[in-house]
Design an enzyme around this catalytic site. Structure first.
Site, PDB file in Angstrom:
ATOM      1  N   TYR A  17      -1.460  -1.078  10.425  1.00  0.00           N
ATOM      2  CA  TYR A  17      -1.613  -1.345   8.982  1.00  0.00           C
ATOM      3  C   TYR A  17      -0.347  -0.916   8.237  1.00  0.00           C
ATOM      4  CZ  TYR A  17      -3.728  -1.171   4.301  1.00  0.00           C
ATOM      5  OH  TYR A  17      -4.001  -1.373   2.967  1.00  0.00           O
TER       6      TYR A  17
ATOM      7  N   SER B  33       0.852  -1.189   0.000  1.00  0.00           N
ATOM      8  CA  SER B  33       0.000   0.000   0.000  1.00  0.00           C
ATOM      9  C   SER B  33       0.889   1.240   0.000  1.00  0.00           C
ATOM     10  CB  SER B  33      -0.865  -0.033   1.258  1.00  0.00           C
ATOM     11  OG  SER B  33      -1.405   1.229   1.526  1.00  0.00           O
TER      12      SER B  33
HETATM   13  P1  NAP Z   1     -11.515  -5.776   0.389  1.00  0.00           P
HETATM   14  O1  NAP Z   1     -12.486  -5.348  -0.647  1.00  0.00           O
HETATM   15  O2  NAP Z   1     -11.924  -5.725   1.811  1.00  0.00           O
HETATM   16  O3  NAP Z   1     -11.019  -7.229   0.021  1.00  0.00           O
HETATM   17  C1  NAP Z   1     -10.178  -7.967   0.865  1.00  0.00           C
HETATM   18  C2  NAP Z   1     -10.532  -9.409   0.722  1.00  0.00           C
HETATM   19  O4  NAP Z   1      -9.616 -10.160   1.536  1.00  0.00           O
HETATM   20  C3  NAP Z   1     -11.931  -9.703   1.255  1.00  0.00           C
HETATM   21  O5  NAP Z   1     -12.623 -10.543   0.362  1.00  0.00           O
HETATM   22  C4  NAP Z   1     -11.648 -10.416   2.566  1.00  0.00           C
HETATM   23  O6  NAP Z   1     -12.611 -11.372   2.911  1.00  0.00           O
HETATM   24  C5  NAP Z   1     -10.356 -11.113   2.273  1.00  0.00           C
HETATM   25  N1  NAP Z   1      -9.682 -11.492   3.493  1.00  0.00           N
HETATM   26  C6  NAP Z   1      -9.562 -10.769   4.636  1.00  0.00           C
HETATM   27  N2  NAP Z   1      -8.890 -11.472   5.547  1.00  0.00           N
HETATM   28  C7  NAP Z   1      -8.605 -12.655   4.999  1.00  0.00           C
HETATM   29  C8  NAP Z   1      -7.954 -13.811   5.475  1.00  0.00           C
HETATM   30  N3  NAP Z   1      -7.451 -13.896   6.704  1.00  0.00           N
HETATM   31  N4  NAP Z   1      -7.825 -14.861   4.645  1.00  0.00           N
HETATM   32  C9  NAP Z   1      -8.336 -14.806   3.395  1.00  0.00           C
HETATM   33  N5  NAP Z   1      -8.975 -13.741   2.905  1.00  0.00           N
HETATM   34  C10 NAP Z   1      -9.121 -12.675   3.697  1.00  0.00           C
HETATM   35  O7  NAP Z   1     -10.194  -4.904   0.304  1.00  0.00           O
HETATM   36  P2  NAP Z   1      -9.306  -4.410  -0.939  1.00  0.00           P
HETATM   37  O8  NAP Z   1      -9.314  -2.957  -0.927  1.00  0.00           O
HETATM   38  O9  NAP Z   1      -9.660  -5.148  -2.154  1.00  0.00           O
HETATM   39  O10 NAP Z   1      -7.894  -4.861  -0.394  1.00  0.00           O
HETATM   40  C11 NAP Z   1      -7.080  -5.806  -1.037  1.00  0.00           C
HETATM   41  C12 NAP Z   1      -5.633  -5.533  -0.667  1.00  0.00           C
HETATM   42  O11 NAP Z   1      -5.274  -4.255  -1.154  1.00  0.00           O
HETATM   43  C13 NAP Z   1      -5.379  -5.505   0.820  1.00  0.00           C
HETATM   44  O12 NAP Z   1      -4.153  -6.123   1.099  1.00  0.00           O
HETATM   45  C14 NAP Z   1      -5.288  -4.026   1.126  1.00  0.00           C
HETATM   46  O13 NAP Z   1      -4.513  -3.753   2.251  1.00  0.00           O
HETATM   47  C15 NAP Z   1      -4.666  -3.507  -0.134  1.00  0.00           C
HETATM   48  N6  NAP Z   1      -4.888  -2.097  -0.391  1.00  0.00           N
HETATM   49  C16 NAP Z   1      -6.137  -1.561  -0.496  1.00  0.00           C
HETATM   50  C17 NAP Z   1      -6.301  -0.194  -0.713  1.00  0.00           C
HETATM   51  C18 NAP Z   1      -7.629   0.443  -0.827  1.00  0.00           C
HETATM   52  O14 NAP Z   1      -7.721   1.677  -0.759  1.00  0.00           O
HETATM   53  N7  NAP Z   1      -8.707  -0.298  -1.030  1.00  0.00           N
HETATM   54  C19 NAP Z   1      -5.175   0.619  -0.820  1.00  0.00           C
HETATM   55  C20 NAP Z   1      -3.922   0.058  -0.715  1.00  0.00           C
HETATM   56  C21 NAP Z   1      -3.793  -1.299  -0.500  1.00  0.00           C
HETATM   57  P3  NAP Z   1     -13.811 -10.942   3.902  1.00  0.00           P
HETATM   58  O15 NAP Z   1     -14.579  -9.901   3.155  1.00  0.00           O
HETATM   59  O16 NAP Z   1     -14.540 -12.198   4.131  1.00  0.00           O
HETATM   60  O17 NAP Z   1     -13.125 -10.396   5.107  1.00  0.00           O
END
Ligand code: NAP
Length: 594
Positions: A476, A463
């Site tokens: 985080y 991130s």
């Molecule tokens: P998201 O929509 O919440 O998706 C995350 C997914 O990971 C969800 O389906 C969640 O399942 C799953 N997950 C959580 N804990 C888990 C575990 N222990 N084992 C297996 N699956 C798990 O979030 P996203 O924004 O797509 O995030 C994806 C990645 O991008 C993350 O690493 C996040 O830190 C990174 N990121 C996001 C942003 C942003 O602004 N969105 C920015 C920078 C980096 P559940 O829904 O069942 O919990």
């Protein structure tokens, strides 16, 4: 293919223990016009014949390990080419022209009494192989080429390719010009070359053993200089369209210093039926990775010989439908947001995707959606933070689908609030999922990729928070900074094994992460609002990921704030620290509900 009916000349020290599998080695000399060639056979002559031809400055012994591994399933034939090992060595340069080498190959085929064989050539063995499949039609059922293109195809590349690509290959071939100087190479062979060569081999991981390098190395080296003098810059018969009619498996050694990937990629133009595979090895892949080389040869020969269904890797190597065609991709956290978009993007480019998520129903929805668009996807439940579950998951992926080509460690969670508001459990959960989840994914799948020996790619999603300190995301940001450093370390370690590692650092992306986050201090409404208003879709992150894998990019900052943050972290980290102090930990705190 028939048995040869020859009278075997048995060497006691070459007798295998397992006589029931016909692993007796037979050695004899055959006449091939002006030379006597030392010919070696092992394995059951009733089985398909694999003819292994060595390069310069080796002898047939360079294939020892591979021959041993192939023997249970094949009749394996090797010989010392003219000028090498125990074969005779003509003095005049002209005796080393390609037509004479091909004549030797034909004499070997006649001596073993086989109409068609599966040819495997390495280095100069491969160069003469390209010539042989053109000049001896009908004698080869297949050809596996390692580390040596055909000279006609090479000449066409040097004539037609972009100047940068030509210069790149010319640099790798500098020694060819040096070999033209009269007397100098011979002198060098008696002075320094064996030592330099030994060092180069050790750098690649080739351990000297009995038979390789051969005791005849200096003699073979000086004789073999004639291969370059007789063929590289000498006039050749004009072959305007050097097409190859035989099914050809091209094994590209990723770290081969002598042949450029561009040159090898250009060969497909001349070969209608070509399987292009990569091996994470140097020039002497048959010495450092004999299991992988033997597996590739065996798979290919069986597929061509009797239509045995190809492995995923072989099928993919024969495909021409794009870079992700038939790749196996694992994406964690594929039930939502960036993970879901990435799974869909890889599938849209022909990959088969394993969609893993904590929420099996969400993973299923992603897989079903891919299926509805004619893609191939499988859903699995896994908690990435659990070592035991990840072990079982990685095992199941390998057993059911094979070793993945690409793994995207994406699953992640967020906790927001000040450090003093964070509870211990917040730290544990954040580190467990965001860092340990990535560690497990890298550990288990990188090992599988290394064992397979055909390279791969790992993408870790960090991130902007990895390099931009904040008073709102201490756990985080710490976890993401660790993921970034882990990725840099791993990239250095796995580079030599043909496995790329990319760390992706997006700024704000409009996903459900803010709604799923844990809040210590009540910034939920603001966080959800910021992410929603940012309007940066996860599909654009997915597009960055696909590009990064293709180009093997190390760090990919995504969107404007991601790129600015990354640039500032390198130019002026102090500015970012000052900015972090300005952010108010109470910012966005909603008034308590009455
Ligand atoms: P998201 O929509 O919440 O998706 C995350 C997914 O990971 C969800 O389906 C969640 O399942 C799953 N997950 C959580 N804990 C888990 C575990 N222990 N084992 C297996 N699956 C798990 O979030 P996203 O924004 O797509 O995030 C994806 C990645 O991008 C993350 O690493 C996040 O830190 C990174 N990121 C996001 C942003 C942003 O602004 N969105 C920015 C920078 C980096 P559940 O829904 O069942 O919990």
């Amino acid at each position: 293919m028939s048995s040869s009916g020859l009278t075997p000349c048995l060497y006691l020290d070459e007798l295998s223990n397992n006589l029931s599998r016909c692993e007796v080695r037979r050695m004899r000399f055959i006449d091939a016009g002006d030379v006597r060639l030392a010919l070696h056979e092992q394995g059951d002559p009733a089985r398909p014949t694999v003819l292994l031809v060595h390069g310069y400055p080796d002898t047939h012994r360079v294939w020892d390990e591979v021959a041993e591994l192939l023997t249970p399933g094949f009749h394996v034939v090797r010989y010392d080419v003219r000028g090498a090992g125990r074969s005779s060595a003509p003095r005049e340069t002209g005796a080393y022209r390609l037509d004479r080498l091909v004549g030797d190959l034909a004499a070997v085929l006649d001596a073993i009494g086989e109409q068609t064989v599966h040819l495997v050539g390495h280095d100069w063995g491969s160069i003469q192989g390209w010539e042989a499949v053109r000049r001896l039609p009908g004698r080869f059922a297949s050809f596996t080429s390692m580390g040596g293109p055909g000279l006609h195809q090479w000449a066409r590349f040097m004539k037609d390719a972009a100047p940068r690509d030509v210069a790149g290959q010319a640099l790798r071939s500098w020694y060819m010009a040096a070999f033209q100087a009269p007397g100098l190479p011979e002198l060098a062979w008696h002075a320094v070359v064996p030592r330099v060569l030994g060092r180069a081999m050790r750098l690649e991981g080739v351990r000297p053993r009995e038979g390789h390098p051969a005791t005849t190395l200096v003699r073979d080296g000086t004789n073999g200089v004639n291969l370059y003098r007789a063929n590289m810059f000498a006039s050749r018969d004009e072959v305007p369209e050097p097409y190859v009619d035989v099914p050809l498996q091209l094994i590209e050694a990723a770290n081969d210093p002598f042949v450029s990937p561009r040159l090898l990629a250009s060969l497909r133009r001349w070969v209608p039926r070509m399987w292009h595979r990569k091996i994470a090895a140097g020039h002497w892949a048959q010495r450092t990775h004999p299991e992988v080389v033997a597996r590739m040869i065996g798979e290919f020969v069986r597929h061509i010989e009797d239509g045995t269904p190809p492995s995923r890797e072989l099928a993919r190597a024969g495909g021409t439908r794009g870079v992700y065609d038939r790749r196996l991709v694992v994406v964690t956290g594929a039930g939502s947001g960036i993970g879901r978009a990435t799974a869909r993007a890889f599938a849209a480019h022909g990959a088969e995707v394993v969609c893993a998520d904590l929420d099996l129903d969400a993973a299923r929805r992603t897989a079903e959606e891919i299926g509805r668009r004619d893609g191939v996807a499988h859903a699995r439940r896994v908690d990435v933070s659990r070592a035991d579950e990840m072990e079982l998951f990685a095992q199941a992926v390998r057993d059911e689908h094979g070793t993945p080509d690409i793994v995207v460690n994406n699953a992640g969670i967020a906790v927001t609030g000040s450090f003093l508001d964070h509870e211990l459990s917040d730290w544990r959960r954040t580190i467990d999922v965001n860092l340990w989840g990535v560690v497990h994914g890298c550990r288990l799948f990188a090992r599988q990729m290394v064992e397979r020996g055909e390279g791969g790619h790992i993408v870790n999603i960090a991130s902007l928070a990895a390099f931009m300190p904040s008073r709102l995301l201490p756990a985080y940001s710490t976890s993401k900074a660790a993921v970034k450093m882990l990725s840099d370390c791993l990239r250095a370690e796995l580079a030599g094994k043909g496995i790329g590692v990319t760390v992706v650092c997006p700024g704000f992306v409009s996903t459900a992460i803010a709604s799923n986050a844990t809040y210590r201090g009540g910034h939920r409404a603001l966080s959800e609002w910021v992410l929603l208003r940012r309007g940066y879709p996860p599909e654009r992150v997915a597009a960055h990921i696909l590009r990064a894998v293709h180009h093997d990019t190390a760090v990919v900052p995504v969107n404007a704030e991601g790129k600015i943050g990354y640039a500032l972290s390198r130019l002026s980290p102090g500015l970012l620290r000052g900015f972090a102090r300005l952010t108010d930990a109470n910012m966005g705190r909603l008034p308590a509900k009455r």
